[in-house]
Write an enzyme that holds these catalytic residues in place. Structure first.
Site, PDB file in Angstrom:
ATOM      1  N   ARG A  63      67.521-113.171  43.504  1.00  0.00           N
ATOM      2  CA  ARG A  63      68.487-113.041  44.603  1.00  0.00           C
ATOM      3  C   ARG A  63      67.846-112.614  45.923  1.00  0.00           C
ATOM      4  NH1 ARG A  63      69.327-111.785  40.148  1.00  0.00           N
ATOM      5  NH2 ARG A  63      71.140-112.350  38.922  1.00  0.00           N
ATOM      6  N   THR A  64      67.089-111.536  45.868  1.00  0.00           N
ATOM      7  CA  THR A  64      66.594-110.935  47.108  1.00  0.00           C
ATOM      8  C   THR A  64      65.602-111.863  47.814  1.00  0.00           C
ATOM      9  OG1 THR A  64      66.806-108.833  45.942  1.00  0.00           O
ATOM     10  CG2 THR A  64      65.665-108.794  48.062  1.00  0.00           C
ATOM     11  N   LYS A  91      43.207-111.942  42.065  1.00  0.00           N
ATOM     12  CA  LYS A  91      41.735-111.787  42.102  1.00  0.00           C
ATOM     13  C   LYS A  91      41.347-110.356  42.441  1.00  0.00           C
ATOM     14  CE  LYS A  91      41.563-116.358  44.211  1.00  0.00           C
ATOM     15  NZ  LYS A  91      41.364-116.975  45.524  1.00  0.00           N
ATOM     16  N   ARG A 113      58.454-106.512  48.328  1.00  0.00           N
ATOM     17  CA  ARG A 113      58.895-105.815  47.102  1.00  0.00           C
ATOM     18  C   ARG A 113      57.654-105.389  46.334  1.00  0.00           C
ATOM     19  NH1 ARG A 113      63.476-107.792  42.874  1.00  0.00           N
ATOM     20  NH2 ARG A 113      64.743-106.994  44.586  1.00  0.00           N
ATOM     21  N   HIS A 141      66.417 -99.855  48.037  1.00  0.00           N
ATOM     22  CA  HIS A 141      66.668-101.297  48.144  1.00  0.00           C
ATOM     23  C   HIS A 141      67.741-101.418  49.246  1.00  0.00           C
ATOM     24  CE1 HIS A 141      67.078-105.428  47.292  1.00  0.00           C
ATOM     25  NE2 HIS A 141      67.217-105.408  45.978  1.00  0.00           N
TER      26      HIS A 141
HETATM   27  N1   CP Z   1      69.717-107.434  43.141  1.00  0.00           N
HETATM   28  C1   CP Z   1      68.419-107.799  43.075  1.00  0.00           C
HETATM   29  O1   CP Z   1      67.535-107.135  43.626  1.00  0.00           O
HETATM   30  O2   CP Z   1      68.198-108.942  42.342  1.00  0.00           O
HETATM   31  P1   CP Z   1      66.792-109.700  42.232  1.00  0.00           P
HETATM   32  O3   CP Z   1      65.875-108.806  41.438  1.00  0.00           O
HETATM   33  O4   CP Z   1      67.114-111.005  41.545  1.00  0.00           O
HETATM   34  O5   CP Z   1      66.263-109.879  43.612  1.00  0.00           O
END
Ligand code: CP
Length: 315
Positions: A63-64, A91, A113, A141
């Site tokens: 999603r993100t 690497k 992330r 988040h």
């Molecule tokens: N909600 C969320 O962070 O989903 P993803 O891990 O799919 O990005």
């Protein structure tokens, strides 16, 4: 103050604790207009033409990462994705060197992330592009916290005074931390319940947060229920007996949903473990806004890009 009295131009988006209520309102207001763009036949505006964005993901995401990518593309930016498994990170290239490499290509923003708490804050200190934290360990988040607020506001018309129940694995949840910060800033009443082993100690000292032993007590009269994913991949084991037992004592099912207000909104950041923390019938019931959260994620991320890269004004 008017809605244009604050500016997020040039700001790193690291955690909602750094945002004022007024700044959060600005993001939510901007996202409304962005949602209209997503519904057009031709989803393309030139607001970020000439800007370049890199998404740098050290952990998996559907999603993100995808919604940040689409958000940038709908606004006319050039977007390039780097995932750890298919880059020179395999690497052995360090985080610092990876950031320097991306910066050297002249990008304006990096969406990042990483499994380490504080990784996004570190990045913001070592390179110049704006950093948007797409999740750092269990810390934050922020864009998920904002899209949850946006989804709630779209349904309820306001945020202040609403009762939200956050259920489950708070210990490993960066979403829960961002939710708690954002929801408290917007005047919501936050109630939390889950297995004692999955409720971190900081919660008992968190102002404005009410902890419950039984999830039924948290759900009673709730306007919003957010169910958290059981993050088995971050557990070393033994934090609850079995997933079946978890579902029996802490899962959100039809019967428990009936304790909330009739118009309760059900949220889950995804991906869901259906049958564990949430029953399939609740996940897809009329009160569920789980799919809508995904769409709102694109709108909120479009708003964030616009505000941090241009201040909200077309250049
Ligand atoms: N909600 C969320 O962070 O989903 P993803 O891990 O799919 O990005």
């Amino acid at each position: 103050m008017g809605k244009n009295s604050v500016s997020l131009r040039g700001r790193n988006v690291l955690a909602l604790e750094d945002f004022s209520a007024e700044e959060i309102r600005l993001v939510l207001e901007t996202a409304k207009g962005m949602k209209d763009i997503i519904h057009r036949d031709i989803k393309k505006v030139p607001a970020l033409r000439g800007k370049s964005i890199v998404t740098l993901f050290y952990e998996p995401s559907t999603r993100t990462r995808t919604s940040f990518e689409l958000a940038g593309k709908y606004l006319g930016a050039d977007v390039v994705n780097i995932t750890a498994g298919t880059s020179s990170i395999v690497k052995g290239e360090s985080l610092r060197d990876t950031l320097y490499t991306v910066e050297a290509m002249g990008v304006d923003a990096i969406v990042m992330r990483h499994k380490a708490e504080g990784a996004a804050a570190y990045a913001s200190k070592v390179v110049k592009p704006v950093i948007l934290n797409a999740g750092d360990g269990a810390h934050a988040h922020p864009s998920q916290g904002l899209l949850n607020l946006f989804t709630i506001q779209q349904h309820k018309g306001h945020l202040e005074g609403l009762k939200v129940a956050i259920l489950g694995d708070v210990l490993h949840s960066r979403v829960a931390r961002s939710d708690i910060q954002g929801m408290r800033k917007m005047g919501m009443e936050v109630h939390i319940a889950g297995p004692g082993t999955l409720l971190p100690r900081f919660l008992s000292e968190e102002p404005g947060v009410v902890l419950h032993d039984r999830i039924e007590d948290a759900i009673e009269g709730a306007d919003v229920i957010e169910v958290l994913r059981i993050q088995l991949e971050r557990m070393k084991g033994g934090l609850f007996p079995t997933t079946r037992e978890y579902a029996r004592v802490f899962g959100l099912n039809r019967e428990r949903l009936g304790l909330a207000r009739k118009d309760v909104l059900v949220l889950h950041p995804g991906p869901m473990n259906k049958g564990w923390e949430i029953s399939p019938e609740v996940a897809y019931c009329g009160n569920s806004a789980i799919q809508e959260e995904v769409q709102n994620g694109v709108a909120v991320r479009m708003a964030l890009f616009t505000l941090v890269l241009t201040g909200g004004r077309q250049e």
